[in-house]
Design a protein around this motif. Structure first.
Motif, PDB file in Angstrom:
ATOM      1  N   MET A  67       0.845  -1.173   0.000  1.00 31.80           N
ATOM      2  CA  MET A  67       0.000   0.000   0.000  1.00 31.80           C
ATOM      3  C   MET A  67       0.890   1.234   0.000  1.00 31.80           C
ATOM      4  N   HIS A  68       0.708   2.084  -0.979  1.00 35.51           N
ATOM      5  CA  HIS A  68       1.490   3.322  -1.071  1.00 35.51           C
ATOM      6  C   HIS A  68       0.798   4.417  -0.255  1.00 35.51           C
ATOM      7  N   ILE A  69       1.435   4.814   0.842  1.00 32.65           N
ATOM      8  CA  ILE A  69       0.934   5.884   1.708  1.00 32.65           C
ATOM      9  C   ILE A  69       1.840   7.094   1.487  1.00 32.65           C
ATOM     10  N   TYR A  70       1.236   8.249   1.302  1.00 33.64           N
ATOM     11  CA  TYR A  70       2.024   9.452   1.038  1.00 33.64           C
ATOM     12  C   TYR A  70       1.412  10.658   1.748  1.00 33.64           C
TER      13      TYR A  70
ATOM     14  N   CYS B  65      -3.594   7.390   0.268  1.00 35.32           N
ATOM     15  CA  CYS B  65      -3.297   6.001  -0.049  1.00 35.32           C
ATOM     16  C   CYS B  65      -3.618   5.775  -1.515  1.00 35.32           C
TER      17      CYS B  65
ATOM     18  N   GLU C 264      -7.105   6.796  -3.329  1.00 36.01           N
ATOM     19  CA  GLU C 264      -7.956   5.664  -2.959  1.00 36.01           C
ATOM     20  C   GLU C 264      -8.349   5.682  -1.489  1.00 36.01           C
ATOM     21  N   GLY C 265      -7.563   6.394  -0.676  1.00 36.21           N
ATOM     22  CA  GLY C 265      -7.840   6.463   0.752  1.00 36.21           C
ATOM     23  C   GLY C 265      -7.227   7.718   1.338  1.00 36.21           C
TER      24      GLY C 265
ATOM     25  N   VAL D 239     -12.006   5.435   2.590  1.00 34.85           N
ATOM     26  CA  VAL D 239     -11.390   4.496   1.656  1.00 34.85           C
ATOM     27  C   VAL D 239     -12.418   4.162   0.583  1.00 34.85           C
TER      28      VAL D 239
ATOM     29  N   CYS E  29      -5.753  -0.798   3.207  1.00 32.80           N
ATOM     30  CA  CYS E  29      -5.522   0.647   3.036  1.00 32.80           C
ATOM     31  C   CYS E  29      -5.885   1.408   4.309  1.00 32.80           C
TER      32      CYS E  29
ATOM     33  N   ALA F 152      -3.397   0.709   7.090  1.00 28.15           N
ATOM     34  CA  ALA F 152      -2.114   1.360   6.810  1.00 28.15           C
ATOM     35  C   ALA F 152      -2.204   2.866   7.037  1.00 28.15           C
ATOM     36  N   LEU F 153      -3.327   3.472   6.670  1.00 26.06           N
ATOM     37  CA  LEU F 153      -3.502   4.907   6.897  1.00 26.06           C
ATOM     38  C   LEU F 153      -3.526   5.237   8.387  1.00 26.06           C
TER      39      LEU F 153
END
Length: 143
Positions: free
Chosen positions: A1-4, A37, A44-45, A63, A72, A75-76
Motif C-alpha cells: 500500500m502506497h501511503i504518502y 493512499c 484511494e484512501g 477508503v 488501506c 495502513a492509513l
C-alpha cells in the motif's frame, strides 16, 4: 500500500464527499497533516490529523470501495499514528458512526464524550459536524 503525505485538497474533498464525510470545516492548512493512499494521481484512501497538543483528533478516514478490505485503512491509521507520535502527541481521539469495530481492532476504546479534552471538544467535527450519538474513541500512543 502506497501511503504518502499531503494528498491534493481537491481529490481529498472529492473522496470525503463521496464517502459522506464532512468537509465544510476543512481549510487548505488542514491538509498538511493528511495522508493519502494509492497513486498520487488517483486517491484511494485518506486520513487526517488535527493537532491540539498534547492530543490529536484522527479525522476523515475514508477508503474507496475498490480498495476496502485490502489494508488501506489499517495502513492509513498506522501512518497517522506515526505522524502523531512524531508530533509528540500522547493520545488520539476520533468520532465515528460507522467504523467502531474497525477502530476497536486497532486498539481504540470507546469513551464518554465529557471525558474528552477541551481542545478536542472545541473542534467543529466534535462540536457540530458529527452527530451526538457518534462513538467517541481514544488511543494512548506509545512513545
Amino acid at each position: 500500500m502506497h501511503i504518502y503525505p499531503q494528498p491534493s485538497a481537491s481529490q481529498a474533498i472529492e473522496l470525503l464527499t463521496a464517502c459522506g464525510l464532512p468537509t465544510s470545516d476543512l481549510k487548505p492548512e488542514h491538509f498538511e497533516h493528511f495522508l493519502g493512499c494509492g497513486g498520487e494521481a488517483h486517491l484511494e484512501g485518506l486520513v487526517g490529523l488535527e493537532i491540539h497538543r498534547p492530543d490529536g483528533l484522527l479525522r476523515s478516514l475514508a477508503v474507496t470501495e475498490t480498495v476496502r478490505h485490502q489494508g488501506c485503512g489499517k495502513a492509513l491509521v498506522a501512518g497517522i499514528e506515526a505522524l502523531a507520535r512524531s508530533q509528540h502527541l500522547r493520545t488520539l481521539y476520533l468520532l465515528t458512526d460507522t467504523a467502531e469495530a474497525f477502530f476497536e481492532r486497532l486498539g481504540y476504546t470507546r469513551v464518554a464524550r465529557e471525558t474528552v479534552p477541551l481542545g478536542i471538544q472545541q473542534t467543529e467535527e466534535f462540536s457540530s459536524l458529527c452527530p451526538d450519538d457518534a462513538a467517541v474513541m481514544k488511543k494512548e500512543l506509545e512513545r
